[in-house]
Design a protein around this motif. Structure first.
Motif, short mmCIF file in Angstrom:
data_model
loop_
_atom_site.label_atom_id
_atom_site.label_comp_id
_atom_site.label_asym_id
_atom_site.label_seq_id
_atom_site.Cartn_x
_atom_site.Cartn_y
_atom_site.Cartn_z
N ILE A 265 4.18 100.61 99.45
CA ILE A 265 4.24 99.61 100.51
C ILE A 265 5.22 98.49 100.15
N ILE A 266 5.46 98.31 98.87
CA ILE A 266 6.32 97.21 98.43
C ILE A 266 7.81 97.52 98.60
N HIS A 267 8.15 98.81 98.71
CA HIS A 267 9.53 99.17 99.02
C HIS A 267 9.92 98.53 100.34
N ASN A 268 11.21 98.41 100.57
CA ASN A 268 11.62 97.86 101.86
C ASN A 268 11.08 98.71 103.01
N ALA A 269 11.09 100.03 102.83
CA ALA A 269 10.58 100.90 103.90
C ALA A 269 9.10 100.62 104.14
N GLY A 270 8.37 100.28 103.07
CA GLY A 270 6.95 99.98 103.22
C GLY A 270 6.74 98.66 103.95
N ILE A 271 7.44 97.64 103.50
CA ILE A 271 7.26 96.32 104.12
C ILE A 271 7.79 96.35 105.56
N SER A 272 8.98 96.89 105.75
CA SER A 272 9.58 96.81 107.09
C SER A 272 8.99 97.84 108.05
N CYS A 273 8.97 99.12 107.64
CA CYS A 273 8.55 100.17 108.57
C CYS A 273 7.03 100.33 108.63
N GLY A 274 6.35 99.90 107.55
CA GLY A 274 4.89 100.00 107.55
C GLY A 274 4.29 98.67 107.96
N LEU A 275 4.23 97.75 107.00
CA LEU A 275 3.48 96.50 107.18
C LEU A 275 4.00 95.64 108.35
N HIS A 276 5.21 95.16 108.23
CA HIS A 276 5.71 94.22 109.24
C HIS A 276 5.86 94.88 110.62
N ALA A 277 6.34 96.12 110.62
CA ALA A 277 6.56 96.77 111.92
C ALA A 277 5.22 96.93 112.64
#
Ligand code: AMP
Length: 571
Positions: A265-277
Protein backbone atom coordinates in the motif's frame (compact mmCIF):
# COMPACT_ATOMS: atom_id res chain seq x y z
CA UNK A 1 19.62 4.88 24.78
CA UNK A 2 16.42 6.84 24.68
CA UNK A 3 14.96 8.47 21.64
CA UNK A 4 11.77 9.78 23.16
CA UNK A 5 10.83 13.32 22.38
CA UNK A 6 9.45 15.44 25.15
CA UNK A 7 5.67 15.53 24.88
CA UNK A 8 4.43 19.07 24.56
CA UNK A 9 1.12 20.60 23.64
CA UNK A 10 0.76 21.98 20.16
CA UNK A 11 0.37 25.54 21.40
CA UNK A 12 4.00 25.39 22.57
CA UNK A 13 5.27 24.41 19.14
CA UNK A 14 6.80 26.75 16.68
CA UNK A 15 5.06 26.28 13.34
CA UNK A 16 6.98 24.50 10.55
CA UNK A 17 8.66 26.80 8.07
CA UNK A 18 6.40 25.68 5.17
CA UNK A 19 7.71 25.27 1.65
CA UNK A 20 10.79 27.35 2.38
CA UNK A 21 12.01 24.47 4.54
CA UNK A 22 13.09 22.68 1.36
CA UNK A 23 14.83 25.67 -0.23
CA UNK A 24 15.91 25.07 -3.81
CA UNK A 25 15.92 21.30 -3.26
CA UNK A 26 12.26 21.39 -4.30
CA UNK A 27 11.65 22.15 -7.98
CA UNK A 28 8.46 24.11 -8.58
CA UNK A 29 6.11 23.85 -11.56
CA UNK A 30 6.42 26.76 -14.00
CA UNK A 31 3.73 29.38 -13.34
CA UNK A 32 2.19 29.17 -16.82
CA UNK A 33 1.66 25.44 -16.54
CA UNK A 34 0.34 25.79 -12.98
CA UNK A 35 -2.28 28.25 -14.25
CA UNK A 36 -3.37 25.83 -16.97
CA UNK A 37 -3.70 22.93 -14.51
CA UNK A 38 -5.78 25.01 -12.12
CA UNK A 39 -8.02 26.21 -14.90
CA UNK A 40 -8.53 22.65 -16.14
CA UNK A 41 -9.63 21.64 -12.61
CA UNK A 42 -6.76 19.14 -12.41
CA UNK A 43 -5.08 21.00 -9.55
CA UNK A 44 -6.89 21.86 -6.34
CA UNK A 45 -5.56 24.41 -3.85
CA UNK A 46 -6.77 22.43 -0.90
CA UNK A 47 -4.49 20.33 1.28
CA UNK A 48 -4.81 16.59 1.11
CA UNK A 49 -6.25 16.18 4.61
CA UNK A 50 -9.12 18.51 3.71
CA UNK A 51 -9.82 16.50 0.59
CA UNK A 52 -10.11 13.40 2.79
CA UNK A 53 -12.35 15.31 5.19
CA UNK A 54 -14.66 16.25 2.29
CA UNK A 55 -15.27 12.53 1.76
CA UNK A 56 -15.65 11.85 5.49
CA UNK A 57 -18.31 14.58 5.67
CA UNK A 58 -20.12 13.26 2.60
CA UNK A 59 -20.11 9.56 3.45
CA UNK A 60 -19.69 9.25 7.24
CA UNK A 61 -21.49 5.93 7.56
CA UNK A 62 -20.06 4.18 4.55
CA UNK A 63 -17.20 1.69 4.96
CA UNK A 64 -13.81 3.27 4.32
CA UNK A 65 -11.34 0.43 4.92
CA UNK A 66 -11.64 -3.26 5.61
CA UNK A 67 -8.85 -5.78 6.21
CA UNK A 68 -8.98 -9.42 7.29
CA UNK A 69 -9.09 -8.33 10.94
CA UNK A 70 -10.47 -4.78 11.05
CA UNK A 71 -12.84 -2.34 9.41
CA UNK A 72 -13.79 1.31 9.73
CA UNK A 73 -16.42 3.68 8.46
CA UNK A 74 -15.41 7.08 7.14
CA UNK A 75 -16.58 8.72 10.37
CA UNK A 76 -14.44 6.35 12.41
CA UNK A 77 -11.49 6.84 10.10
CA UNK A 78 -11.89 10.62 10.39
CA UNK A 79 -11.99 10.66 14.17
CA UNK A 80 -9.24 8.12 14.69
CA UNK A 81 -6.83 9.88 12.32
CA UNK A 82 -7.62 13.30 13.86
CA UNK A 83 -6.58 11.85 17.21
CA UNK A 84 -3.42 10.27 15.80
CA UNK A 85 -2.55 13.65 14.31
CA UNK A 86 -3.04 15.27 17.71
CA UNK A 87 -0.88 12.57 19.28
CA UNK A 88 1.87 13.17 16.73
CA UNK A 89 1.80 16.88 17.43
CA UNK A 90 1.98 16.14 21.15
CA UNK A 91 5.21 14.26 20.53
CA UNK A 92 6.70 17.52 19.36
CA UNK A 93 6.66 16.73 15.65
CA UNK A 94 6.02 19.87 13.60
CA UNK A 95 4.40 20.37 10.19
CA UNK A 96 6.90 19.64 7.46
CA UNK A 97 8.73 16.94 9.44
CA UNK A 98 9.31 13.86 7.27
CA UNK A 99 8.28 10.49 8.73
CA UNK A 100 9.69 7.19 7.43
CA UNK A 101 7.26 4.30 6.96
CA UNK A 102 8.27 0.67 7.39
CA UNK A 103 4.96 -1.07 7.75
CA UNK A 104 2.91 -3.56 5.78
CA UNK A 105 -0.65 -3.69 4.44
CA UNK A 106 -2.60 -3.28 7.66
CA UNK A 107 -5.18 -0.79 8.79
CA UNK A 108 -2.70 1.00 11.09
CA UNK A 109 -0.61 1.95 8.05
CA UNK A 110 -3.64 3.72 6.62
CA UNK A 111 -4.34 5.38 9.96
CA UNK A 112 -0.85 6.66 10.57
CA UNK A 113 -0.48 7.77 6.91
CA UNK A 114 -3.53 10.00 7.26
CA UNK A 115 -2.56 10.92 10.83
CA UNK A 116 0.74 12.26 9.52
CA UNK A 117 -0.89 14.10 6.64
CA UNK A 118 -3.40 15.67 9.02
CA UNK A 119 -0.60 16.80 11.34
CA UNK A 120 1.13 18.36 8.31
CA UNK A 121 3.91 15.78 8.52
CA UNK A 122 5.34 14.30 5.35
CA UNK A 123 5.20 10.49 5.00
CA UNK A 124 8.23 8.97 3.28
CA UNK A 125 7.38 5.81 1.34
CA UNK A 126 10.24 3.61 2.45
CA UNK A 127 9.57 -0.13 2.69
CA UNK A 128 9.48 -2.61 5.56
CA UNK A 129 12.09 -4.54 3.57
CA UNK A 130 14.58 -1.67 3.62
CA UNK A 131 17.63 -1.90 5.85
CA UNK A 132 20.47 0.37 6.97
CA UNK A 133 21.81 0.94 3.45
CA UNK A 134 18.49 2.36 2.24
CA UNK A 135 17.13 3.90 5.44
CA UNK A 136 20.45 5.54 6.30
CA UNK A 137 20.57 7.24 2.93
CA UNK A 138 16.92 8.22 2.54
CA UNK A 139 16.47 9.42 6.13
CA UNK A 140 19.36 11.84 5.67
CA UNK A 141 18.32 12.89 2.18
CA UNK A 142 14.93 14.11 3.45
CA UNK A 143 15.90 14.96 7.05
CA UNK A 144 13.46 12.43 8.51
CA UNK A 145 12.33 13.16 12.07
CA UNK A 146 9.85 10.33 12.70
CA UNK A 147 10.08 6.62 11.94
CA UNK A 148 7.03 4.32 11.91
CA UNK A 149 7.91 0.65 12.19
CA UNK A 150 5.88 -2.52 12.34
CA UNK A 151 6.67 -4.81 15.26
CA UNK A 152 6.45 -8.58 15.21
CA UNK A 153 7.94 -9.19 11.77
CA UNK A 154 10.79 -11.68 11.26
CA UNK A 155 13.26 -8.82 11.44
CA UNK A 156 13.09 -6.59 14.53
CA UNK A 157 12.26 -3.22 12.97
CA UNK A 158 11.76 -1.56 16.37
CA UNK A 159 15.32 -2.32 17.40
CA UNK A 160 16.46 -1.37 13.90
CA UNK A 161 14.75 2.03 14.27
CA UNK A 162 16.55 2.56 17.57
CA UNK A 163 19.87 1.82 15.93
CA UNK A 164 19.10 4.14 13.03
CA UNK A 165 18.27 6.99 15.40
CA UNK A 166 21.60 6.67 17.21
CA UNK A 167 23.83 9.56 16.21
CA UNK A 168 21.37 10.50 13.45
CA UNK A 169 21.19 14.22 12.70
CA UNK A 170 17.37 14.42 12.67
CA UNK A 171 15.62 11.12 13.55
CA UNK A 172 14.11 11.20 17.03
CA UNK A 173 10.57 9.82 17.30
CA UNK A 174 9.89 6.12 16.87
CA UNK A 175 6.29 5.09 16.33
CA UNK A 176 5.27 1.47 16.41
CA UNK A 177 2.51 -0.53 14.83
CA UNK A 178 1.47 -3.89 16.26
CA UNK A 179 3.81 -3.76 19.26
CA UNK A 180 2.63 -5.76 22.26
CA UNK A 181 2.96 -3.44 25.23
CA UNK A 182 4.86 -0.18 25.04
CA UNK A 183 8.46 -0.64 23.95
CA UNK A 184 10.91 1.58 25.74
CA UNK A 185 11.12 5.04 24.25
CA UNK A 186 8.70 4.31 21.42
CA UNK A 187 5.10 5.36 20.80
CA UNK A 188 2.42 2.85 19.76
CA UNK A 189 0.23 4.25 16.98
CA UNK A 190 -2.69 2.30 18.45
CA UNK A 191 -2.93 4.57 21.50
CA UNK A 192 -1.63 7.79 19.98
CA UNK A 193 -3.92 10.68 20.84
CA UNK A 194 -6.52 8.28 22.26
CA UNK A 195 -7.18 10.58 25.23
CA UNK A 196 -7.73 13.67 23.07
CA UNK A 197 -11.44 14.56 22.80
CA UNK A 198 -12.54 14.23 19.13
CA UNK A 199 -13.61 17.88 18.84
CA UNK A 200 -10.28 19.07 20.15
CA UNK A 201 -8.37 16.77 17.80
CA UNK A 202 -10.47 18.02 14.86
CA UNK A 203 -9.80 21.64 15.78
CA UNK A 204 -6.08 21.04 16.02
CA UNK A 205 -6.00 19.32 12.63
CA UNK A 206 -7.94 22.21 11.11
CA UNK A 207 -5.53 24.68 12.64
CA UNK A 208 -2.57 22.85 11.05
CA UNK A 209 -4.38 22.55 7.74
CA UNK A 210 -5.15 26.25 7.55
CA UNK A 211 -1.38 26.86 7.55
CA UNK A 212 -0.58 24.44 4.73
CA UNK A 213 0.60 25.74 1.40
CA UNK A 214 -0.98 23.58 -1.32
CA UNK A 215 2.26 23.75 -3.29
CA UNK A 216 4.14 22.16 -0.40
CA UNK A 217 5.23 18.52 -0.27
CA UNK A 218 2.58 16.13 1.10
CA UNK A 219 4.56 12.90 0.68
CA UNK A 220 7.90 11.65 -0.53
CA UNK A 221 7.85 8.64 -2.83
CA UNK A 222 10.99 6.83 -3.97
CA UNK A 223 12.21 6.14 -7.44
CA UNK A 224 13.68 2.90 -8.74
CA UNK A 225 15.95 5.35 -10.47
CA UNK A 226 18.44 5.07 -13.24
CA UNK A 227 21.65 5.80 -11.36
CA UNK A 228 23.27 4.44 -8.19
CA UNK A 229 21.40 6.31 -5.48
CA UNK A 230 17.58 6.08 -5.17
CA UNK A 231 15.97 9.41 -5.97
CA UNK A 232 13.35 11.08 -3.82
CA UNK A 233 10.07 12.10 -5.46
CA UNK A 234 8.24 15.02 -3.87
CA UNK A 235 4.48 14.82 -4.32
CA UNK A 236 2.47 17.97 -3.62
CA UNK A 237 -0.89 18.66 -1.98
CA UNK A 238 -2.10 20.46 -5.07
CA UNK A 239 -1.74 17.40 -7.30
CA UNK A 240 -1.45 14.14 -5.34
CA UNK A 241 -5.11 13.69 -4.39
CA UNK A 242 -6.26 14.84 -7.82
CA UNK A 243 -3.97 12.26 -9.43
CA UNK A 244 -5.87 9.58 -7.53
CA UNK A 245 -9.26 11.15 -8.23
CA UNK A 246 -8.53 11.21 -11.97
CA UNK A 247 -7.67 7.51 -11.79
CA UNK A 248 -10.88 6.72 -9.89
CA UNK A 249 -12.92 8.71 -12.41
CA UNK A 250 -11.26 6.98 -15.35
CA UNK A 251 -12.42 3.68 -13.91
CA UNK A 252 -15.90 4.99 -13.13
CA UNK A 253 -15.63 4.43 -9.37
CA UNK A 254 -18.30 5.65 -6.97
CA UNK A 255 -19.09 5.21 -3.27
CA UNK A 256 -20.49 1.78 -4.19
CA UNK A 257 -17.11 0.55 -5.43
CA UNK A 258 -15.11 -1.88 -3.31
CA UNK A 259 -11.45 -1.63 -4.27
CA UNK A 260 -9.18 -4.56 -3.42
CA UNK A 261 -5.47 -3.92 -3.12
CA UNK A 262 -2.87 -6.69 -2.73
CA UNK A 263 0.47 -5.05 -3.47
CA UNK A 264 2.30 -2.87 -0.94
CA UNK A 265 0.00 0.00 0.00
CA UNK A 266 2.96 2.30 0.59
CA UNK A 267 4.08 2.12 -3.05
CA UNK A 268 2.83 4.96 -5.17
CA UNK A 269 0.42 2.53 -6.85
CA UNK A 270 -0.88 1.61 -3.38
CA UNK A 271 -1.33 5.15 -2.16
CA UNK A 272 -2.65 6.58 -5.42
CA UNK A 273 -4.58 3.70 -7.02
CA UNK A 274 -5.64 2.03 -3.77
CA UNK A 275 -5.93 4.35 -0.78
CA UNK A 276 -6.42 7.85 -2.17
CA UNK A 277 -8.34 6.80 -5.27
CA UNK A 278 -10.85 4.80 -3.23
CA UNK A 279 -11.20 7.58 -0.68
CA UNK A 280 -11.46 10.35 -3.25
CA UNK A 281 -14.89 9.02 -4.25
CA UNK A 282 -16.11 7.45 -0.98
CA UNK A 283 -15.37 3.89 -2.07
CA UNK A 284 -14.28 1.13 0.33
CA UNK A 285 -10.66 -0.03 0.32
CA UNK A 286 -10.42 -3.78 0.80
CA UNK A 287 -6.86 -3.89 2.02
CA UNK A 288 -5.33 -7.31 1.47
CA UNK A 289 -1.76 -8.56 1.40
CA UNK A 290 0.28 -10.15 -1.37
CA UNK A 291 -0.52 -13.63 -0.05
CA UNK A 292 -3.33 -14.76 -2.34
CA UNK A 293 -4.32 -17.61 -0.04
CA UNK A 294 -5.61 -14.86 2.26
CA UNK A 295 -6.21 -12.04 -0.22
CA UNK A 296 -8.56 -13.90 -2.57
CA UNK A 297 -10.85 -15.20 0.22
CA UNK A 298 -10.91 -11.68 1.73
CA UNK A 299 -11.90 -10.23 -1.63
CA UNK A 300 -14.70 -12.79 -1.88
CA UNK A 301 -15.87 -12.18 1.70
CA UNK A 302 -15.87 -8.41 1.17
CA UNK A 303 -17.34 -8.62 -2.33
CA UNK A 304 -14.55 -6.57 -3.89
CA UNK A 305 -15.68 -5.16 -7.21
CA UNK A 306 -12.37 -3.82 -8.54
CA UNK A 307 -8.78 -4.96 -8.23
CA UNK A 308 -5.38 -3.91 -9.49
CA UNK A 309 -3.34 -7.00 -10.37
CA UNK A 310 0.42 -6.45 -10.54
CA UNK A 311 2.75 -8.66 -12.52
CA UNK A 312 3.65 -10.67 -9.41
CA UNK A 313 0.06 -11.95 -9.28
CA UNK A 314 -0.47 -12.72 -12.97
CA UNK A 315 0.14 -16.42 -12.29
CA UNK A 316 -2.32 -16.47 -9.41
CA UNK A 317 -5.02 -14.98 -11.66
CA UNK A 318 -4.33 -17.71 -14.20
CA UNK A 319 -4.80 -20.37 -11.50
CA UNK A 320 -8.01 -21.89 -10.04
CA UNK A 321 -7.75 -19.85 -6.81
CA UNK A 322 -8.92 -16.78 -8.76
CA UNK A 323 -12.38 -18.37 -9.08
CA UNK A 324 -13.16 -17.44 -5.48
CA UNK A 325 -13.05 -13.63 -5.75
CA UNK A 326 -14.23 -13.71 -9.38
CA UNK A 327 -17.91 -13.92 -8.58
CA UNK A 328 -18.11 -10.29 -7.39
CA UNK A 329 -15.38 -8.65 -9.46
CA UNK A 330 -16.51 -6.27 -12.14
CA UNK A 331 -13.23 -4.63 -13.18
CA UNK A 332 -9.69 -5.97 -13.29
CA UNK A 333 -6.75 -3.67 -13.97
CA UNK A 334 -3.52 -5.36 -15.01
CA UNK A 335 -0.22 -3.61 -14.53
CA UNK A 336 3.52 -4.13 -14.71
CA UNK A 337 3.95 -6.18 -17.87
CA UNK A 338 2.07 -7.02 -21.05
CA UNK A 339 -0.61 -9.62 -20.35
CA UNK A 340 -1.03 -12.35 -22.95
CA UNK A 341 -4.43 -13.12 -24.48
CA UNK A 342 -4.91 -16.10 -22.17
CA UNK A 343 -4.36 -14.09 -18.98
CA UNK A 344 -6.49 -11.23 -20.29
CA UNK A 345 -9.38 -13.61 -21.00
CA UNK A 346 -8.98 -15.33 -17.65
CA UNK A 347 -8.97 -11.99 -15.82
CA UNK A 348 -12.10 -10.98 -17.70
CA UNK A 349 -14.06 -14.18 -17.50
CA UNK A 350 -17.23 -13.67 -19.47
CA UNK A 351 -18.54 -10.65 -17.65
CA UNK A 352 -15.72 -8.45 -16.37
CA UNK A 353 -14.09 -5.40 -17.86
CA UNK A 354 -10.31 -5.73 -18.10
CA UNK A 355 -7.92 -2.87 -18.72
CA UNK A 356 -4.33 -1.91 -18.11
CA UNK A 357 -2.48 0.68 -16.07
CA UNK A 358 0.97 2.04 -16.73
CA UNK A 359 2.13 4.19 -13.87
CA UNK A 360 5.11 5.53 -12.03
CA UNK A 361 5.84 7.22 -8.73
CA UNK A 362 7.08 10.25 -10.67
CA UNK A 363 3.50 10.80 -11.80
CA UNK A 364 2.17 9.86 -15.22
CA UNK A 365 -0.58 7.26 -15.36
CA UNK A 366 -2.06 5.88 -18.51
CA UNK A 367 -5.14 3.68 -18.16
CA UNK A 368 -7.34 1.90 -20.69
CA UNK A 369 -10.42 4.02 -21.33
CA UNK A 370 -13.64 2.34 -20.24
CA UNK A 371 -15.03 2.30 -23.76
CA UNK A 372 -11.81 1.26 -25.53
CA UNK A 373 -12.18 -1.75 -27.79
CA UNK A 374 -11.06 -4.99 -26.23
CA UNK A 375 -8.12 -5.38 -28.59
CA UNK A 376 -6.64 -2.06 -27.46
CA UNK A 377 -7.19 -2.89 -23.77
CA UNK A 378 -5.23 -6.10 -24.42
CA UNK A 379 -2.37 -4.60 -26.40
CA UNK A 380 -1.92 -1.07 -25.01
CA UNK A 381 -1.81 0.66 -21.64
CA UNK A 382 -4.39 3.18 -22.77
CA UNK A 383 -4.29 6.95 -22.56
CA UNK A 384 -3.17 9.47 -19.91
CA UNK A 385 -5.76 10.19 -17.24
CA UNK A 386 -5.53 13.99 -17.13
CA UNK A 387 -6.68 16.18 -19.99
CA UNK A 388 -3.49 18.23 -19.58
CA UNK A 389 -1.10 15.27 -19.61
CA UNK A 390 1.32 15.42 -22.50
CA UNK A 391 3.25 12.52 -23.96
CA UNK A 392 6.15 12.54 -26.38
CA UNK A 393 8.03 9.57 -27.73
CA UNK A 394 11.63 10.69 -28.22
CA UNK A 395 14.63 9.25 -29.96
CA UNK A 396 16.61 8.04 -26.94
CA UNK A 397 19.17 10.58 -25.77
CA UNK A 398 17.63 13.37 -27.87
CA UNK A 399 14.67 15.73 -27.85
CA UNK A 400 13.56 14.62 -31.30
CA UNK A 401 10.08 13.12 -31.46
CA UNK A 402 9.60 9.94 -33.43
CA UNK A 403 6.53 9.32 -35.59
CA UNK A 404 3.47 7.56 -34.16
CA UNK A 405 4.01 3.82 -34.39
CA UNK A 406 7.76 4.08 -33.88
CA UNK A 407 9.44 3.01 -30.66
CA UNK A 408 11.29 5.60 -28.59
CA UNK A 409 11.70 6.81 -25.02
CA UNK A 410 8.42 7.70 -23.37
CA UNK A 411 8.60 11.25 -22.01
CA UNK A 412 5.84 13.05 -20.24
CA UNK A 413 4.74 16.27 -18.60
CA UNK A 414 1.51 17.16 -16.87
CA UNK A 415 -0.35 18.24 -13.75
CA UNK A 416 0.85 15.38 -11.53
CA UNK A 417 4.20 14.48 -13.11
CA UNK A 418 7.08 15.93 -11.09
CA UNK A 419 9.06 18.79 -12.62
CA UNK A 420 12.18 17.56 -10.78
CA UNK A 421 13.46 15.05 -8.24
CA UNK A 422 14.13 16.34 -4.74
CA UNK A 423 17.60 17.75 -4.16
CA UNK A 424 18.96 16.37 -7.43
CA UNK A 425 19.89 19.35 -9.56
CA UNK A 426 22.55 17.51 -11.56
CA UNK A 427 20.43 14.40 -12.12
CA UNK A 428 17.42 16.51 -13.11
CA UNK A 429 19.33 17.99 -16.02
CA UNK A 430 19.55 14.56 -17.61
CA UNK A 431 16.18 13.25 -16.40
CA UNK A 432 14.12 16.08 -17.96
CA UNK A 433 14.09 17.66 -21.40
CA UNK A 434 14.78 21.37 -21.71
CA UNK A 435 11.03 22.02 -21.76
CA UNK A 436 10.32 19.93 -18.69
CA UNK A 437 9.30 16.52 -20.04
CA UNK A 438 10.32 13.71 -17.71
CA UNK A 439 12.33 11.03 -19.50
CA UNK A 440 10.82 7.84 -18.10
CA UNK A 441 13.53 5.43 -19.28
CA UNK A 442 10.72 3.27 -20.70
CA UNK A 443 10.43 2.42 -24.37
CA UNK A 444 7.02 2.93 -25.91
CA UNK A 445 5.16 3.68 -29.09
CA UNK A 446 1.92 5.44 -29.86
CA UNK A 447 -0.85 3.36 -31.39
CA UNK A 448 -3.88 5.08 -32.86
CA UNK A 449 -7.18 3.63 -31.66
CA UNK A 450 -10.26 5.32 -33.12
CA UNK A 451 -8.12 8.42 -33.69
CA UNK A 452 -6.95 8.47 -30.06
CA UNK A 453 -3.27 8.11 -29.14
CA UNK A 454 -2.86 5.01 -26.95
CA UNK A 455 0.49 4.02 -25.48
CA UNK A 456 2.08 0.64 -25.97
CA UNK A 457 5.02 -0.18 -23.68
CA UNK A 458 7.85 -1.83 -25.60
CA UNK A 459 10.65 -2.31 -23.07
CA UNK A 460 12.98 0.00 -21.22
CA UNK A 461 16.34 1.73 -21.48
CA UNK A 462 16.86 2.23 -17.76
CA UNK A 463 19.10 -0.28 -16.12
CA UNK A 464 16.96 -1.88 -13.48
CA UNK A 465 15.39 -5.15 -12.53
CA UNK A 466 11.64 -5.20 -11.95
CA UNK A 467 11.20 -7.93 -9.34
CA UNK A 468 7.45 -8.34 -9.02
CA UNK A 469 7.00 -4.54 -9.06
CA UNK A 470 9.94 -3.85 -6.72
CA UNK A 471 12.56 -1.97 -8.72
CA UNK A 472 16.22 -2.88 -8.22
CA UNK A 473 18.79 -0.46 -9.54
CA UNK A 474 21.54 -2.40 -11.34
CA UNK A 475 24.25 0.22 -10.80
CA UNK A 476 23.51 0.44 -7.08
CA UNK A 477 23.99 -3.32 -6.68
CA UNK A 478 27.09 -3.41 -8.89
CA UNK A 479 28.72 -0.71 -6.76
CA UNK A 480 27.98 -2.75 -3.65
CA UNK A 481 29.18 -6.04 -5.15
CA UNK A 482 32.61 -4.68 -6.05
CA UNK A 483 33.19 -3.85 -2.39
CA UNK A 484 33.29 -7.61 -1.73
CA UNK A 485 37.00 -8.34 -1.12
CA UNK A 486 37.13 -10.99 -3.83
CA UNK A 487 35.03 -9.30 -6.51
CA UNK A 488 36.91 -7.19 -9.04
CA UNK A 489 34.04 -6.35 -11.39
CA UNK A 490 30.29 -6.95 -11.48
CA UNK A 491 27.37 -6.55 -13.84
CA UNK A 492 23.81 -7.12 -12.76
CA UNK A 493 21.04 -8.05 -15.20
CA UNK A 494 17.42 -9.16 -15.09
CA UNK A 495 16.65 -12.81 -15.67
CA UNK A 496 13.11 -13.84 -16.54
CA UNK A 497 11.05 -15.41 -13.80
CA UNK A 498 7.61 -16.93 -14.28
CA UNK A 499 6.22 -15.60 -10.99
CA UNK A 500 7.96 -12.28 -10.34
CA UNK A 501 8.62 -11.30 -13.94
CA UNK A 502 12.29 -10.71 -13.31
CA UNK A 503 14.96 -11.60 -10.79
CA UNK A 504 18.54 -10.46 -10.37
CA UNK A 505 21.49 -12.30 -11.86
CA UNK A 506 25.00 -11.02 -11.12
CA UNK A 507 27.94 -11.63 -13.45
CA UNK A 508 31.14 -11.50 -11.43
CA UNK A 509 34.81 -11.25 -12.23
CA UNK A 510 36.81 -12.34 -9.20
CA UNK A 511 40.30 -11.18 -8.33
CA UNK A 512 41.72 -14.70 -8.17
CA UNK A 513 39.59 -16.19 -10.95
CA UNK A 514 37.97 -18.60 -8.49
CA UNK A 515 34.20 -18.52 -7.99
CA UNK A 516 32.79 -16.74 -4.96
CA UNK A 517 29.88 -18.49 -3.26
CA UNK A 518 26.34 -17.14 -3.11
CA UNK A 519 26.52 -17.42 0.68
CA UNK A 520 29.57 -15.17 0.74
CA UNK A 521 27.96 -12.56 -1.57
CA UNK A 522 24.79 -12.51 0.47
CA UNK A 523 26.66 -12.28 3.77
CA UNK A 524 28.52 -9.30 2.35
CA UNK A 525 25.33 -7.53 1.27
CA UNK A 526 23.71 -8.30 4.59
CA UNK A 527 26.72 -6.80 6.34
CA UNK A 528 26.27 -3.66 4.24
CA UNK A 529 22.62 -3.51 5.29
CA UNK A 530 21.16 -3.96 1.81
CA UNK A 531 17.48 -4.95 1.54
CA UNK A 532 17.15 -8.65 0.83
CA UNK A 533 14.97 -8.29 -2.27
CA UNK A 534 17.95 -6.65 -3.98
CA UNK A 535 20.36 -9.52 -3.38
CA UNK A 536 21.33 -11.46 -6.53
CA UNK A 537 19.50 -14.73 -6.93
CA UNK A 538 21.96 -16.24 -9.36
CA UNK A 539 25.70 -15.80 -9.86
CA UNK A 540 27.66 -16.33 -13.04
CA UNK A 541 31.43 -16.13 -13.10
CA UNK A 542 33.26 -14.80 -16.13
CA UNK A 543 36.93 -13.99 -16.75
CA UNK A 544 35.99 -10.53 -18.09
CA UNK A 545 32.71 -8.66 -18.63
CA UNK A 546 31.83 -8.45 -22.32
CA UNK A 547 31.96 -4.96 -23.81
CA UNK A 548 30.13 -3.26 -26.64
CA UNK A 549 32.14 -1.58 -29.36
CA UNK A 550 31.78 1.75 -27.51
CA UNK A 551 33.39 0.23 -24.42
CA UNK A 552 30.24 -0.20 -22.29
CA UNK A 553 29.39 -3.46 -20.54
CA UNK A 554 27.37 -5.50 -23.00
CA UNK A 555 24.33 -6.22 -20.86
CA UNK A 556 22.29 -7.37 -23.82
CA UNK A 557 24.74 -10.21 -24.26
CA UNK A 558 24.64 -11.05 -20.56
CA UNK A 559 20.85 -11.08 -20.56
CA UNK A 560 20.84 -13.38 -23.59
CA UNK A 561 23.42 -15.58 -21.86
CA UNK A 562 21.35 -16.07 -18.73
CA UNK A 563 18.17 -16.67 -20.75
CA UNK A 564 19.98 -19.39 -22.74
CA UNK A 565 21.27 -20.99 -19.55
CA UNK A 566 17.81 -20.95 -17.95
CA UNK A 567 16.31 -22.52 -21.08
CA UNK A 568 18.91 -25.27 -21.03
CA UNK A 569 18.17 -26.14 -17.41
CA UNK A 570 14.42 -26.11 -18.10
CA UNK A 571 14.77 -28.79 -20.79
P1 AMP B 1 7.22 2.71 -9.91
O1 AMP B 1 7.67 4.13 -9.87
O2 AMP B 1 7.90 1.83 -8.93
O3 AMP B 1 5.73 2.63 -9.86
O4 AMP B 1 7.67 2.11 -11.30
C1 AMP B 1 7.37 2.71 -12.51
C2 AMP B 1 7.92 1.86 -13.62
O5 AMP B 1 7.30 0.58 -13.63
C3 AMP B 1 7.68 2.43 -14.99
O6 AMP B 1 8.59 3.43 -15.34
C4 AMP B 1 7.83 1.17 -15.83
O7 AMP B 1 9.20 0.86 -16.04
C5 AMP B 1 7.21 0.09 -14.96
N1 AMP B 1 5.79 -0.12 -15.31
C6 AMP B 1 4.72 0.39 -14.68
N2 AMP B 1 3.58 -0.01 -15.27
C7 AMP B 1 3.94 -0.80 -16.30
C8 AMP B 1 3.22 -1.52 -17.31
N3 AMP B 1 1.88 -1.52 -17.35
N4 AMP B 1 3.94 -2.20 -18.23
C9 AMP B 1 5.29 -2.22 -18.19
N5 AMP B 1 6.02 -1.56 -17.27
C10 AMP B 1 5.36 -0.86 -16.33
Amino acid sequence: MTVTSTPERSSARTPGPGRSRWGDRLVGYPADRAAVYRQAGEWTDRPLARRLQDTVDRFPDRPAVVTDVASMTYAELGTRTDRIAAGLLDLGLVPGDPVLFQTGNRIETVLVWYGCVKAGLVPVATLAAHRAHEIGHISRAVGAVGHVVEAGLGFDLVEFARQQAQGHPTLRSILTVGAVGGEDGTHPVETLGADTPPAEARARVESVQSGIDPLDVCAFQLSGGTTGVPKVIPRLHVEYWDNALLYARRLGWTEETRVAHLIPIIHNAGISCGLHAAHSVGACLVLATADVSKAFPLMARERATDVLIGHGHYQAVAGPEFDEPSAFLRNVILSGAKPGRELFDRAGGRTRWVGQLFGMSEGMFTVSPRNAPEESRLTTVGTPIASRDEIRILEPGSEVEVADGEVGELSCRGPYTIPGYFDAREHNRAAFTTDGFYRTGDLAKVVLVDGERHVSVEGRIKDLINRGGEKINAEEIEQLLVTHPRVRNAAVVAMPDPRLGERTCAYLVTADGEPVSMASVRAHLEELGVAKFKWPERLEHVPELPQTNVGKIDKKRLRADVVAKLERTDQ
